[in-house]
Design a protein around this motif. Sequence first.
Motif, PDB file in Angstrom:
ATOM      1  N   ILE A  93       0.840  -1.205   0.000  1.00 20.08           N
ATOM      2  CA  ILE A  93       0.000   0.000   0.000  1.00 20.08           C
ATOM      3  C   ILE A  93       0.873   1.253   0.000  1.00 20.08           C
ATOM      4  O   ILE A  93       0.614   2.214  -0.748  1.00 20.08           O
ATOM      5  CB  ILE A  93      -0.956   0.006   1.215  1.00 20.08           C
ATOM      6  CG1 ILE A  93      -1.962  -1.148   1.106  1.00 20.08           C
ATOM      7  CG2 ILE A  93      -1.674   1.345   1.333  1.00 20.08           C
ATOM      8  CD1 ILE A  93      -2.844  -1.101  -0.136  1.00 20.08           C
ATOM      9  N   LYS A  94       1.941   1.245   0.789  1.00 21.94           N
ATOM     10  CA  LYS A  94       2.845   2.405   0.837  1.00 21.94           C
ATOM     11  C   LYS A  94       3.516   2.638  -0.515  1.00 21.94           C
ATOM     12  O   LYS A  94       3.585   3.772  -1.004  1.00 21.94           O
ATOM     13  CB  LYS A  94       3.906   2.192   1.922  1.00 21.94           C
ATOM     14  CG  LYS A  94       3.400   2.333   3.351  1.00 21.94           C
ATOM     15  CD  LYS A  94       4.533   2.080   4.338  1.00 21.94           C
ATOM     16  CE  LYS A  94       4.064   2.179   5.772  1.00 21.94           C
ATOM     17  NZ  LYS A  94       5.172   1.871   6.738  1.00 21.94           N
ATOM     18  N   LEU A  95       4.026   1.574  -1.113  1.00 21.69           N
ATOM     19  CA  LEU A  95       4.718   1.764  -2.390  1.00 21.69           C
ATOM     20  C   LEU A  95       3.741   2.163  -3.494  1.00 21.69           C
ATOM     21  O   LEU A  95       4.101   2.921  -4.404  1.00 21.69           O
ATOM     22  CB  LEU A  95       5.531   0.522  -2.760  1.00 21.69           C
ATOM     23  CG  LEU A  95       4.852  -0.773  -3.227  1.00 21.69           C
ATOM     24  CD1 LEU A  95       4.477  -0.754  -4.695  1.00 21.69           C
ATOM     25  CD2 LEU A  95       5.793  -1.960  -2.977  1.00 21.69           C
ATOM     26  N   SER A  96       2.503   1.676  -3.389  1.00 29.67           N
ATOM     27  CA  SER A  96       1.485   2.058  -4.374  1.00 29.67           C
ATOM     28  C   SER A  96       1.194   3.548  -4.287  1.00 29.67           C
ATOM     29  O   SER A  96       1.051   4.230  -5.310  1.00 29.67           O
ATOM     30  CB  SER A  96       0.199   1.255  -4.143  1.00 29.67           C
ATOM     31  OG  SER A  96       0.420  -0.130  -4.327  1.00 29.67           O
ATOM     32  N   ARG A  97       1.120   4.067  -3.061  1.00 35.46           N
ATOM     33  CA  ARG A  97       0.861   5.489  -2.873  1.00 35.46           C
ATOM     34  C   ARG A  97       2.021   6.333  -3.428  1.00 35.46           C
ATOM     35  O   ARG A  97       1.797   7.360  -4.073  1.00 35.46           O
ATOM     36  CB  ARG A  97       0.642   5.792  -1.390  1.00 35.46           C
ATOM     37  CG  ARG A  97       0.269   7.242  -1.103  1.00 35.46           C
ATOM     38  CD  ARG A  97      -0.196   7.436   0.326  1.00 35.46           C
ATOM     39  NE  ARG A  97      -1.478   6.770   0.567  1.00 35.46           N
ATOM     40  CZ  ARG A  97      -1.627   5.691   1.333  1.00 35.46           C
ATOM     41  NH1 ARG A  97      -0.578   5.155   1.959  1.00 35.46           N
ATOM     42  NH2 ARG A  97      -2.817   5.144   1.496  1.00 35.46           N
ATOM     43  N   ILE A  98       3.241   5.876  -3.192  1.00 28.71           N
ATOM     44  CA  ILE A  98       4.410   6.595  -3.706  1.00 28.71           C
ATOM     45  C   ILE A  98       4.418   6.588  -5.234  1.00 28.71           C
ATOM     46  O   ILE A  98       4.714   7.605  -5.876  1.00 28.71           O
ATOM     47  CB  ILE A  98       5.713   5.981  -3.150  1.00 28.71           C
ATOM     48  CG1 ILE A  98       5.808   6.249  -1.636  1.00 28.71           C
ATOM     49  CG2 ILE A  98       6.939   6.556  -3.870  1.00 28.71           C
ATOM     50  CD1 ILE A  98       6.944   5.522  -0.951  1.00 28.71           C
ATOM     51  N   LEU A  99       4.088   5.444  -5.829  1.00 27.18           N
ATOM     52  CA  LEU A  99       4.051   5.366  -7.288  1.00 27.18           C
ATOM     53  C   LEU A  99       3.036   6.345  -7.875  1.00 27.18           C
ATOM     54  O   LEU A  99       3.299   7.003  -8.878  1.00 27.18           O
ATOM     55  CB  LEU A  99       3.719   3.941  -7.738  1.00 27.18           C
ATOM     56  CG  LEU A  99       4.797   2.871  -7.506  1.00 27.18           C
ATOM     57  CD1 LEU A  99       4.296   1.504  -7.961  1.00 27.18           C
ATOM     58  CD2 LEU A  99       6.084   3.225  -8.230  1.00 27.18           C
ATOM     59  N   VAL A 100       1.883   6.454  -7.217  1.00 26.59           N
ATOM     60  CA  VAL A 100       0.842   7.372  -7.694  1.00 26.59           C
ATOM     61  C   VAL A 100       1.272   8.822  -7.511  1.00 26.59           C
ATOM     62  O   VAL A 100       1.153   9.650  -8.428  1.00 26.59           O
ATOM     63  CB  VAL A 100      -0.486   7.108  -6.966  1.00 26.59           C
ATOM     64  CG1 VAL A 100      -1.499   8.209  -7.272  1.00 26.59           C
ATOM     65  CG2 VAL A 100      -1.052   5.752  -7.371  1.00 26.59           C
ATOM     66  N   GLU A 101       1.797   9.130  -6.326  1.00 31.03           N
ATOM     67  CA  GLU A 101       2.121  10.520  -6.003  1.00 31.03           C
ATOM     68  C   GLU A 101       3.400  11.029  -6.662  1.00 31.03           C
ATOM     69  O   GLU A 101       3.488  12.199  -7.040  1.00 31.03           O
ATOM     70  CB  GLU A 101       2.227  10.671  -4.482  1.00 31.03           C
ATOM     71  CG  GLU A 101       0.901  10.441  -3.751  1.00 31.03           C
ATOM     72  CD  GLU A 101       1.047  10.530  -2.242  1.00 31.03           C
ATOM     73  OE1 GLU A 101       2.207  10.608  -1.757  1.00 31.03           O
ATOM     74  OE2 GLU A 101       0.012  10.496  -1.546  1.00 31.03           O
ATOM     75  N   ASP A 102       4.398  10.140  -6.812  1.00 30.50           N
ATOM     76  CA  ASP A 102       5.702  10.592  -7.289  1.00 30.50           C
ATOM     77  C   ASP A 102       6.059  10.147  -8.706  1.00 30.50           C
ATOM     78  O   ASP A 102       6.956  10.734  -9.335  1.00 30.50           O
ATOM     79  CB  ASP A 102       6.811  10.110  -6.338  1.00 30.50           C
ATOM     80  CG  ASP A 102       6.679  10.696  -4.944  1.00 30.50           C
ATOM     81  OD1 ASP A 102       5.896  11.655  -4.778  1.00 30.50           O
ATOM     82  OD2 ASP A 102       7.356  10.198  -4.023  1.00 30.50           O
ATOM     83  N   TYR A 103       5.392   9.107  -9.188  1.00 27.31           N
ATOM     84  CA  TYR A 103       5.776   8.558 -10.493  1.00 27.31           C
ATOM     85  C   TYR A 103       4.598   8.444 -11.473  1.00 27.31           C
ATOM     86  O   TYR A 103       4.705   7.729 -12.474  1.00 27.31           O
ATOM     87  CB  TYR A 103       6.427   7.178 -10.314  1.00 27.31           C
ATOM     88  CG  TYR A 103       7.709   7.218  -9.518  1.00 27.31           C
ATOM     89  CD1 TYR A 103       8.921   7.561 -10.113  1.00 27.31           C
ATOM     90  CD2 TYR A 103       7.712   6.933  -8.150  1.00 27.31           C
ATOM     91  CE1 TYR A 103      10.100   7.608  -9.385  1.00 27.31           C
ATOM     92  CE2 TYR A 103       8.886   6.978  -7.408  1.00 27.31           C
ATOM     93  CZ  TYR A 103      10.072   7.314  -8.037  1.00 27.31           C
ATOM     94  OH  TYR A 103      11.237   7.363  -7.302  1.00 27.31           O
ATOM     95  N   GLY A 104       3.526   9.138 -11.199  1.00 30.75           N
ATOM     96  CA  GLY A 104       2.392   9.114 -12.107  1.00 30.75           C
ATOM     97  C   GLY A 104       1.762   7.749 -12.276  1.00 30.75           C
ATOM     98  O   GLY A 104       1.159   7.453 -13.307  1.00 30.75           O
ATOM     99  N   GLY A 105       1.928   6.899 -11.273  1.00 36.16           N
ATOM    100  CA  GLY A 105       1.350   5.561 -11.331  1.00 36.16           C
ATOM    101  C   GLY A 105       2.177   4.550 -12.091  1.00 36.16           C
ATOM    102  O   GLY A 105       1.768   3.398 -12.259  1.00 36.16           O
ATOM    103  N   GLU A 106       3.360   4.974 -12.552  1.00 29.49           N
ATOM    104  CA  GLU A 106       4.227   4.090 -13.336  1.00 29.49           C
ATOM    105  C   GLU A 106       5.368   3.537 -12.475  1.00 29.49           C
ATOM    106  O   GLU A 106       5.827   4.194 -11.543  1.00 29.49           O
ATOM    107  CB  GLU A 106       4.822   4.848 -14.522  1.00 29.49           C
ATOM    108  CG  GLU A 106       3.789   5.403 -15.494  1.00 29.49           C
ATOM    109  CD  GLU A 106       3.007   4.311 -16.198  1.00 29.49           C
ATOM    110  OE1 GLU A 106       3.604   3.254 -16.492  1.00 29.49           O
ATOM    111  OE2 GLU A 106       1.802   4.517 -16.451  1.00 29.49           O
ATOM    112  N   VAL A 107       5.821   2.331 -12.816  1.00 30.63           N
ATOM    113  CA  VAL A 107       6.960   1.725 -12.122  1.00 30.63           C
ATOM    114  C   VAL A 107       8.243   2.273 -12.741  1.00 30.63           C
ATOM    115  O   VAL A 107       8.431   2.179 -13.956  1.00 30.63           O
ATOM    116  CB  VAL A 107       6.930   0.190 -12.242  1.00 30.63           C
ATOM    117  CG1 VAL A 107       8.187  -0.429 -11.632  1.00 30.63           C
ATOM    118  CG2 VAL A 107       5.684  -0.366 -11.567  1.00 30.63           C
ATOM    119  N   PRO A 108       9.139   2.855 -11.943  1.00 29.05           N
ATOM    120  CA  PRO A 108      10.372   3.427 -12.494  1.00 29.05           C
ATOM    121  C   PRO A 108      11.329   2.344 -12.993  1.00 29.05           C
ATOM    122  O   PRO A 108      11.290   1.203 -12.529  1.00 29.05           O
ATOM    123  CB  PRO A 108      10.961   4.186 -11.306  1.00 29.05           C
ATOM    124  CG  PRO A 108      10.428   3.478 -10.098  1.00 29.05           C
ATOM    125  CD  PRO A 108       9.041   3.050 -10.478  1.00 29.05           C
TER     126      PRO A 108
END
Length: 214
Positions: free
Chosen positions: A94-109
């Motif tokens: 859940i934490k990493l999902s939130r970071i992906l949405v907030e910081d990476y536009g929902g994409e996996v870097p």
Amino acid sequence: MAAQLDFQSVREIFARFRAAEPEPKGELAHVNAYTLLVAVALSAQATDAGVNKATARLFEIADTPEKMLALGEEGLIEHIRTIGLYRNKAKNVIKLSRILVEDYGGEVPSSRAALQSLPGVGRKTANVVLNMWWRYPAQAVDTHIFRLANRSGIAPGKDVLAVERAIEDQVPAEFQLHAHHWMILHGRYVCKARKPLCATCLIRDLCAYEEKNL
């Protein structure tokens, strides 16, 4: 720990691996980069088969970080209860999902550093994602690869990072992309911890393991 095999022996080993399985595949089920990341994060101290069973339904309803956040931690837990350390893993997903949405536009870097900055994502997990999704020649060293690398002499090292470096140094470039999969599959199904299947091993004549189970 066996002595390091010479370059030609290592080349021959991987040539045989390639001949037997030209395009080896990882065994974790996934449908995109995000579900691969989640599956690998869940697989720590768990089997791929167990993770696949737990995520079969999960990935039908939560295959993006946005959908995972909508499902929520308790909803996620209902799907992964059969996996070890499921509560802590659910928190991290859940934490990493939130970071992906907030910081990476929902994409996996596609950066190892960015991946490792995510909760519950270590170097091994990052390397698996880089290798399987982005086709980067990253070497994710798990217990099977660590055992095979040291037992056979392909890439001996005192810890997983040393083995990772040894694979990068000792395995010819043409085999680097699939080296991780060839080694993990061989370690999982042939060069087993307790009773290695040395008698039927396709590299037994090159392997430096002195206690071959013949």
